[in-house]
Design a protein around this motif. Sequence first.
Motif, PDB file in Angstrom:
ATOM      1  N   GLU A 395     -15.537  64.968 -38.943  1.00 30.45           N
ATOM      2  CA  GLU A 395     -16.219  64.671 -37.688  1.00 30.45           C
ATOM      3  C   GLU A 395     -16.180  63.187 -37.315  1.00 30.45           C
ATOM      4  OE1 GLU A 395     -20.149  66.269 -37.528  1.00 30.45           O
ATOM      5  OE2 GLU A 395     -19.528  68.275 -38.186  1.00 30.45           O
ATOM      6  N   LEU A 396     -15.696  62.359 -38.191  1.00 26.23           N
ATOM      7  CA  LEU A 396     -15.622  60.924 -37.891  1.00 26.23           C
ATOM      8  C   LEU A 396     -14.555  60.655 -36.840  1.00 26.23           C
ATOM      9  CD1 LEU A 396     -15.836  59.483 -41.528  1.00 26.23           C
ATOM     10  CD2 LEU A 396     -17.683  59.659 -39.835  1.00 26.23           C
ATOM     11  N   GLU A 397     -14.823  59.687 -35.976  1.00 25.90           N
ATOM     12  CA  GLU A 397     -13.891  59.327 -34.915  1.00 25.90           C
ATOM     13  C   GLU A 397     -13.246  57.979 -35.239  1.00 25.90           C
ATOM     14  OE1 GLU A 397     -15.405  59.553 -30.954  1.00 25.90           O
ATOM     15  OE2 GLU A 397     -16.715  61.243 -31.423  1.00 25.90           O
ATOM     16  N   PHE A 398     -11.920  57.962 -35.231  1.00 27.65           N
ATOM     17  CA  PHE A 398     -11.179  56.758 -35.570  1.00 27.65           C
ATOM     18  C   PHE A 398     -10.556  56.148 -34.320  1.00 27.65           C
ATOM     19  CE2 PHE A 398     -11.461  59.302 -39.346  1.00 27.65           C
ATOM     20  CZ  PHE A 398     -11.721  58.375 -40.357  1.00 27.65           C
ATOM     21  N   ARG A 399     -10.337  54.849 -34.354  1.00 27.65           N
ATOM     22  CA  ARG A 399      -9.783  54.126 -33.208  1.00 27.65           C
ATOM     23  C   ARG A 399      -8.258  54.095 -33.291  1.00 27.65           C
ATOM     24  NH1 ARG A 399     -14.355  49.324 -33.543  1.00 27.65           N
ATOM     25  NH2 ARG A 399     -16.009  50.487 -32.464  1.00 27.65           N
ATOM     26  N   TYR A 400      -7.663  55.245 -33.041  1.00 28.86           N
ATOM     27  CA  TYR A 400      -6.214  55.334 -33.086  1.00 28.86           C
ATOM     28  C   TYR A 400      -5.560  54.461 -32.016  1.00 28.86           C
ATOM     29  CZ  TYR A 400      -6.951  59.552 -35.924  1.00 28.86           C
ATOM     30  OH  TYR A 400      -7.319  60.435 -36.905  1.00 28.86           O
ATOM     31  N   ASP A 401      -6.219  54.361 -30.876  1.00 31.45           N
ATOM     32  CA  ASP A 401      -5.596  53.740 -29.713  1.00 31.45           C
ATOM     33  C   ASP A 401      -6.025  52.289 -29.526  1.00 31.45           C
ATOM     34  OD1 ASP A 401      -4.297  56.149 -29.139  1.00 31.45           O
ATOM     35  OD2 ASP A 401      -6.042  56.906 -28.064  1.00 31.45           O
ATOM     36  N   ALA A 402      -6.383  51.638 -30.602  1.00 30.76           N
ATOM     37  CA  ALA A 402      -6.767  50.226 -30.554  1.00 30.76           C
ATOM     38  C   ALA A 402      -5.758  49.398 -31.340  1.00 30.76           C
ATOM     39  CB  ALA A 402      -8.167  50.014 -31.119  1.00 30.76           C
ATOM     40  N   PHE A 403      -5.557  48.161 -30.920  1.00 29.20           N
ATOM     41  CA  PHE A 403      -4.639  47.282 -31.641  1.00 29.20           C
ATOM     42  C   PHE A 403      -5.155  47.042 -33.060  1.00 29.20           C
ATOM     43  CE2 PHE A 403      -2.831  43.111 -32.757  1.00 29.20           C
ATOM     44  CZ  PHE A 403      -1.490  43.378 -32.529  1.00 29.20           C
ATOM     45  N   VAL A 404      -6.470  46.953 -33.217  1.00 27.07           N
ATOM     46  CA  VAL A 404      -7.095  46.869 -34.540  1.00 27.07           C
ATOM     47  C   VAL A 404      -7.689  48.233 -34.854  1.00 27.07           C
ATOM     48  CG1 VAL A 404      -8.889  45.785 -35.938  1.00 27.07           C
ATOM     49  CG2 VAL A 404      -7.586  44.410 -34.311  1.00 27.07           C
ATOM     50  N   TYR A 405      -7.170  48.873 -35.889  1.00 26.64           N
ATOM     51  CA  TYR A 405      -7.632  50.206 -36.257  1.00 26.64           C
ATOM     52  C   TYR A 405      -9.039  50.135 -36.830  1.00 26.64           C
ATOM     53  CZ  TYR A 405      -7.348  54.925 -38.215  1.00 26.64           C
ATOM     54  OH  TYR A 405      -7.553  56.253 -38.510  1.00 26.64           O
ATOM     55  N   GLY A 406      -9.800  51.185 -36.624  1.00 20.88           N
ATOM     56  CA  GLY A 406     -11.153  51.189 -37.152  1.00 20.88           C
ATOM     57  C   GLY A 406     -11.806  52.538 -36.986  1.00 20.88           C
ATOM     58  N   ILE A 407     -13.118  52.532 -37.059  1.00 21.93           N
ATOM     59  CA  ILE A 407     -13.905  53.750 -36.988  1.00 21.93           C
ATOM     60  C   ILE A 407     -15.026  53.524 -35.988  1.00 21.93           C
ATOM     61  CG2 ILE A 407     -15.412  53.096 -38.907  1.00 21.93           C
ATOM     62  CD1 ILE A 407     -15.260  56.016 -39.821  1.00 21.93           C
ATOM     63  N   GLU A 408     -15.311  54.527 -35.164  1.00 23.45           N
ATOM     64  CA  GLU A 408     -16.318  54.365 -34.127  1.00 23.45           C
ATOM     65  C   GLU A 408     -17.718  54.247 -34.723  1.00 23.45           C
ATOM     66  OE1 GLU A 408     -15.847  53.860 -31.039  1.00 23.45           O
ATOM     67  OE2 GLU A 408     -13.747  54.373 -30.783  1.00 23.45           O
ATOM     68  N   LYS A 409     -18.075  55.197 -35.574  1.00 20.66           N
ATOM     69  CA  LYS A 409     -19.393  55.213 -36.209  1.00 20.66           C
ATOM     70  C   LYS A 409     -19.235  55.680 -37.634  1.00 20.66           C
ATOM     71  CE  LYS A 409     -21.962  56.213 -31.941  1.00 20.66           C
ATOM     72  NZ  LYS A 409     -22.878  57.163 -31.259  1.00 20.66           N
ATOM     73  N   LEU A 410     -20.122  55.248 -38.510  1.00 22.27           N
ATOM     74  CA  LEU A 410     -20.115  55.699 -39.887  1.00 22.27           C
ATOM     75  C   LEU A 410     -21.559  56.070 -40.273  1.00 22.27           C
ATOM     76  CD1 LEU A 410     -18.384  56.216 -42.370  1.00 22.27           C
ATOM     77  CD2 LEU A 410     -18.858  53.881 -43.125  1.00 22.27           C
ATOM     78  N   PRO A 411     -21.984  57.291 -39.913  1.00 19.85           N
ATOM     79  CA  PRO A 411     -23.351  57.702 -40.233  1.00 19.85           C
ATOM     80  C   PRO A 411     -23.508  57.919 -41.741  1.00 19.85           C
ATOM     81  CG  PRO A 411     -22.355  59.099 -38.534  1.00 19.85           C
ATOM     82  CD  PRO A 411     -21.262  58.305 -39.171  1.00 19.85           C
TER      83      PRO A 411
END
Length: 414
Positions: A395-411
């Motif tokens: 269910e985690l959302e990742f920032r695939y479409d960003a120049f810097v990869y990351g994660i939207e939230k980490l509950p």
Amino acid sequence: MYPSSIDTSERSVGEDGLPNFPMRRCPFAPPAEYAEIRKKPGLSKVRMPDGAWAWIVTRHNEVKQVLGDNRFSTVPSTPNYPMIAPARASLLRNEHPATLIRMDPPEHTKHRRMFSREFMVKTVEAMKPYLNDLVDRLLDEMEAKGGSCDFAEVFALALPTTVISNMLGVPYEDQEYFHERALQKLDLKADPEVPLRAGREMREYLDGLITRKLEAAEPADDLITRMLHNYMLPGHITRAEALATAELLLMGGHETTANMIALGCLSLLLHPDQKDALVADPSLVVGAVEEMLRFHTIVHYNGPRVALEDVEVGGTLIRKGDGVLALISAANRDPAAFDDPDRFDIRRKALHHVAFSFGSHQCLGQALARAELQIVFSKLFQRFPNLKLAVPVEELEFRYDAFVYGIEKLPVTW
């Protein structure tokens, strides 16, 4: 286990048979196509979104060769510079003046030398008592949340934002303003006007900050003030160049480290045996951080270049004017450089990774980033031994479409 599926609808080949770039990465791995391309002899070509083609470099040694060779230009105005997205092209083609990371020698050498002292290992060592105290305070604030929080926001973003705000002399209370604009500048799927507007607003904000610093009765003890008095006022750089540098340091100093803290935490949560080993033996933290950096390689589109003369790489002759993509995320998964490279292993000897790039353009702030990460992961799980994900990893959302990869939230809960 990490989820490793990839949306195959993202895979496509142009009419001329060249793979389209960029390819979609997996949540915890670069695009599968990189490994396929790496197996082929010599270099391969890919088709960019604007229709141009570029050489793609995926092997560790060859990526280092390109990034370490000043016969390859990093200046976006150079003809055939590979533009990975229309939003990125809009930003880079209208960025005046260019930032430090988009200059070639001798301009790059001159500007980098001005600020390298601020990020020397010795300077960062002197900051460690402050960093330790700050991590402890933020862990206290996290604990006060009462048993659950969004770790990405409450801790991972708060730490590097506080650090870089303090270093630069930027009011922390303005962090929401500049963080939102940083995300807009890095969004590769945005309308091309969005990153342009975000860049203008960021520099307008910093221009006002510079005016206030110049009008202050006494110079403050921060990096921007030192830059103004040591370099801008004596005429070594213009006000516009000072603005560009301040913007680069502000963006680079929080966005990358924030995502790395969040993804590093997630890596250990998904590998509880390695998390427990780190808690039992804190000396593992140095290697653990290097493995996090290698494994995730969050600046995953780093490496666009243009050949300034004919250069042979990997048995392929790259002609003057050819676009090149020397991909550090591919290099860090090269099995010739790292045994079983798709496995996360905090005991791996991974110091030869290129997550901070390589050559004259390697990350200016890497000593600071390493210090922050090492302190975080020497304390986090000791303080919260029962920390766990609050949602399924799927269910985690990742920032695939960003120049810097990351994660939207980490509950998380504890």
